[in-house]
Design a protein around this motif. Structure first.
Motif, short mmCIF file in Angstrom:
data_model
loop_
_atom_site.label_atom_id
_atom_site.label_comp_id
_atom_site.label_asym_id
_atom_site.label_seq_id
_atom_site.Cartn_x
_atom_site.Cartn_y
_atom_site.Cartn_z
N TYR A 1 -3.49 -3.37 -1.89
CA TYR A 1 -4.30 -2.21 -2.24
C TYR A 1 -4.71 -2.23 -3.71
O TYR A 1 -4.03 -2.76 -4.58
CB TYR A 1 -3.55 -0.91 -1.93
N ARG A 2 -5.88 -1.59 -3.96
CA ARG A 2 -6.43 -1.53 -5.33
C ARG A 2 -6.69 -0.11 -5.79
O ARG A 2 -6.91 0.12 -6.97
CB ARG A 2 -7.75 -2.32 -5.37
N THR A 3 -6.68 0.85 -4.87
CA THR A 3 -6.94 2.25 -5.19
C THR A 3 -5.90 3.12 -4.50
O THR A 3 -5.17 2.67 -3.62
CB THR A 3 -8.35 2.66 -4.69
N ARG B 1 -6.53 5.51 -2.40
CA ARG B 1 -6.90 5.61 -0.98
C ARG B 1 -6.37 4.41 -0.19
O ARG B 1 -5.85 4.55 0.91
CB ARG B 1 -8.42 5.68 -0.83
N GLU B 2 -6.51 3.23 -0.77
CA GLU B 2 -6.04 2.03 -0.07
C GLU B 2 -4.51 2.00 0.00
O GLU B 2 -3.94 1.51 0.99
CB GLU B 2 -6.58 0.78 -0.77
N TRP B 3 -3.85 2.50 -1.02
CA TRP B 3 -2.38 2.61 -1.00
C TRP B 3 -1.92 3.53 0.12
O TRP B 3 -1.02 3.19 0.89
CB TRP B 3 -1.91 3.12 -2.36
N ASP C 1 -6.46 8.99 -11.32
CA ASP C 1 -6.63 8.30 -10.05
C ASP C 1 -6.15 9.17 -8.89
O ASP C 1 -6.82 9.28 -7.85
CB ASP C 1 -5.85 6.98 -10.05
N ALA D 1 -8.27 11.27 -5.72
CA ALA D 1 -7.93 11.06 -4.31
C ALA D 1 -7.38 12.32 -3.66
O ALA D 1 -6.98 12.30 -2.49
CB ALA D 1 -6.92 9.92 -4.18
N PHE E 1 -0.80 3.91 -10.46
CA PHE E 1 -2.03 4.67 -10.65
C PHE E 1 -1.84 5.82 -11.63
O PHE E 1 -0.74 6.36 -11.80
CB PHE E 1 -2.52 5.19 -9.29
N SER F 1 -11.83 0.89 0.13
CA SER F 1 -12.36 2.19 -0.30
C SER F 1 -13.67 2.06 -1.05
O SER F 1 -14.24 3.06 -1.49
CB SER F 1 -11.32 2.91 -1.18
N ASN F 2 -14.16 0.84 -1.19
CA ASN F 2 -15.41 0.60 -1.90
C ASN F 2 -16.59 0.82 -0.96
O ASN F 2 -17.18 -0.11 -0.42
CB ASN F 2 -15.43 -0.83 -2.46
N ASN G 1 -12.64 5.11 5.47
CA ASN G 1 -13.30 5.74 4.33
C ASN G 1 -14.76 6.07 4.59
O ASN G 1 -15.43 6.64 3.73
CB ASN G 1 -13.19 4.82 3.11
#
Length: 457
Positions: A185-187, A189-191, A139, A143, A135, A318-319, A293
Motif C-alpha cells: 500500500y501507498r495511501t 485508503r490502500e492500507w 493523510d 481519508a 502516514f 487509490s489513484n 475506490n
C-alpha cells in the motif's frame, strides 16, 4: 475449572492467561508494540527451499470415502435417546467426560494449523502499527480517519499481541517468531483495503480448520480469538467504505489457501524459524478485480493496472481521477468514505460480469527468505471455482491464450435473496468441477491450478 488450572496444564513455557491474583504472563516479543524498523523485499539467497515435509507421504491425495459409519444418529421424537451421564447432561459431546483439559496441540495437523495462525497474528500486529506510523495526520484526515478511529486500530494491533501469545504458548518453543514484511500500500485508503483483505484470509483460514483440530481445548481457545478477528475484518470493511457484512454465512478456507495469500508479504524471518508444511499455489491475477475506490467499479480497467501491485491480495489502487473517485463523490450510493454502513448504487460485481484472468506458472519463489516454492498437481485449467458462504460454485473457463482467460460471474442464491457470491472471497482455477462442501474443501487442493482473491462486494 479452577482459575489456576490454565497455568498448570500443557504449557511448555508461559501461560494461556493468568488469574487476577497473579502476575500477568509475558507476552511475545514484538518490537515494543511498534511497527518493525524495516519493511521491504528480501534480497538474499534462501538456504532452504520448499514446505516442511515428513519422512514419508502415504498417497498423492486423500481419496473420497462414504460417510463415517458411526454417523448414524437421528432423533425423530426430539427427546433424549440415551441415558444421561449426569443431571441435565445429554449423552455425547467431545471433552465432556470430566477429563482435565490440556491446552496443547495434539497432532501434526494441529501444530501446522496453529503455527500458520501465529504467522498470521504476527503480520497483523505489524501491519496495523505500520500504517499508523507511516502516514501523517493530514493523510488520515483526507481519508476520513480521525484520532478516535486510529486509537481503535492501535487497540486492534495490541489485540494481536494477546493472540500471538496465546497461540505460541499452545505450540511451545517451536512456535514461529515475528518476521520482516513487505507491504503493497501507498495511501491510507490502500492500507485500509489491504487490511480488510488480509483479515479476510486470516479469518476464513481459521474457520476452515477449526473444526478439524484434534485438540478440542485448542479449538476452544482459537474460537475465542477468531471471534475478535471477525470483528476486525468488519471494522476494516467499514473504514474502507464497504458494506460491513454483505453475506449470511462466512466462508472457511483450507490452510494452503491462507498460506498462499499470506506468504508473499513475508520478506524474511529469523534464522531457525519454524517452517510450514502447507502448499503455496501459483497466483491467479484477476485483471478487472473491482476497484473499491471507483463510483462504478464496472469501469475498472481489465488489464490488472488498478491493483497497487502484482501480488495475490494487493489492494485496489487509490489513484483514481476525481470524477470517478467515490471518496469525493456526493450522495448516498456513491460516496465511500468510512462509515458504519455503505450501500452502492452501482455494485462492485454482479452475476453475468465478465471476469478476466492471467495466472502464474508454478515454481515461483515466495514467502520468508524466498524459500517457499509455488506448486500445483492439477492438469490444464477448465473451471473457475468461487468459494463463498456455504457454496463452492463453478463456472466454465474460456482460455484465450498462454495463461490467460475469462469467465462469467455466476448467479444463484444460498437461501432466500442471499446471493451466492459476495464479500471478499477466494477464486481459483481448477481442472475438475469436484463436488465439495464446507467440511471437506481441502479435497479440492490437488485440482487447483492457481488461486486468487476477488473483491465481489
Amino acid at each position: 475449572m479452577h482459575a489456576h488450572a490454565l497455568l498448570a496444564l500443557g504449557l511448555l513455557h508461559g501461560a494461556l492467561a493468568a488469574p487476577a491474583n497473579t502476575r500477568a504472563p509475558d507476552v511475545v516479543s514484538q518490537n515494543g508494540y511498534r511497527s518493525a524498523p524495516y519493511h521491504g523485499p528480501y534480497s538474499g539467497t534462501p538456504t532452504v527451499l520448499g514446505a516442511a515435509k515428513a519422512s514419508k507421504t502415504l498417497a498423492p491425495s486423500i481419496a473420497p470415502k462414504p460417510p463415517n459409519p458411526t454417523a448414524t444418529y437421528y432423533n425423530a421424537a426430539g427427546v433424549p435417546t440415551q441415558p444421561m451421564p449426569a443431571p441435565y447432561v445429554p449423552a455425547g459431546g467431545l471433552g465432556t467426560n470430566g477429563t482435565l483439559p490440556r491446552y496443547m496441540v495434539n497432532s501434526d495437523w494441529d501444530f501446522e494449523s496453529i503455527a500458520l495462525g501465529v504467522y498470521q497474528e504476527y503480520i497483523e500486529l505489524d501491519l496495523f502499527h505500520d500504517g499508523l506510523a507511516r502516514f501523517s495526520d493530514d493523510d488520515f484526515k483526507a481519508a476520513g480517519i480521525g484520532p478516535e478511529v486510529r486509537s481503535l486500530i492501535e487497540f486492534m494491533a495490541n489485540q494481536e499481541v494477546g493472540h500471538a501469545t496465546l497461540l505460541s504458548n499452545m505450540l511451545g518453543e517451536a512456535a514461529p517468531k515475528q518476521c520482516v514484511y513487505n507491504y503493497p500500500y501507498r495511501t491510507v485508503r490502500e492500507w485500509l483495503d489491504f487490511m480488510q483483505r488480509l483479515t479476510r484470509f486470516g479469518e476464513s483460514g481459521v474457520w476452515g480448520f477449526l473444526s478439524h483440530l484434534d485438540s478440542r481445548e485448542v479449538s476452544q481457545m482459537l474460537s475465542q480469538s477468531i471471534a475478535i478477528e471477525a470483528r476486525q475484518q468488519m471494522v476494516f470493511r467499514q473504514l474502507a467504505g464497504l458494506a460491513p457484512m454483505p453475506v449470511w454465512f462466512e466462508n472457511g478456507w483450507p490452510q494452503s489457501w491462507q498460506w498462499t495469500m499470506l506468504a508473499p508479504y513475508i520478506s524474511s524471518c529469523p534464522a531457525g524459524q519454524t517452517r510450514l508444511a502447507w502448499q503455496n499455489f501459483p497466483t491467479l491475477h484477476i485483471l478487472n478485480n473491482p476497484n473499491i475506490n471507483r463510483v462504478d467499479a464496472n469501469n475498472t480497467r481489465p488489464d490488472g493496472s488498478e491493483q497497487a501491485g502484482n501480488r495475490i491480495t494487493d489492494p485496489s489502487s487509490s489513484n483514481v481521477t476525481q470524477g470517478d473517485a467515490c471518496m469525493t463523490a456526493n450522495g448516498i450510493g456513491k460516496n465511500c468514505q468510512a462509515a458504519l454502513a455503505r450501500n452502492r448504487t452501482e455494485p462492485l460485481s454482479y452475476p453475468g460480469k465478465k471476469v478476466y484472468f492471467s495466472w502464474d506458472n508454478p515454481g515461483q519463489h515466495v514467502g520468508p527468505n524466498n524459500s517457499y516454492v509455488t506448486s500445483t498437481t492439477a492438469g490444464q485449467p477448465k473451471f473457475v471455482g468461487w468459494s463463498n458462504q456455504l457454496n463452492l460454485t463453478y463456472s466454465p473457463l474460456t482460455v484465450t491464450g498462454q495463461n490467460r482467460g475469462w469467465t462469467t460471474q455466476p448467479g444463484g442464491m444460498v437461501f432466500g435473496d442471499d446471493g451466492v457470491i459476495n464479500d471478499t472471497m477466494a477464486v481459483m482455477l481448477t481442472d475438475l468441477d469436484l463436488f465439495v462442501t464446507p467440511f471437506n474443501t481441502t479435497m479440492l487442493n490437488p485440482h487447483i491450478v492457481a488461486l486468487g482473491l476477488y473483491q465481489a462486494g
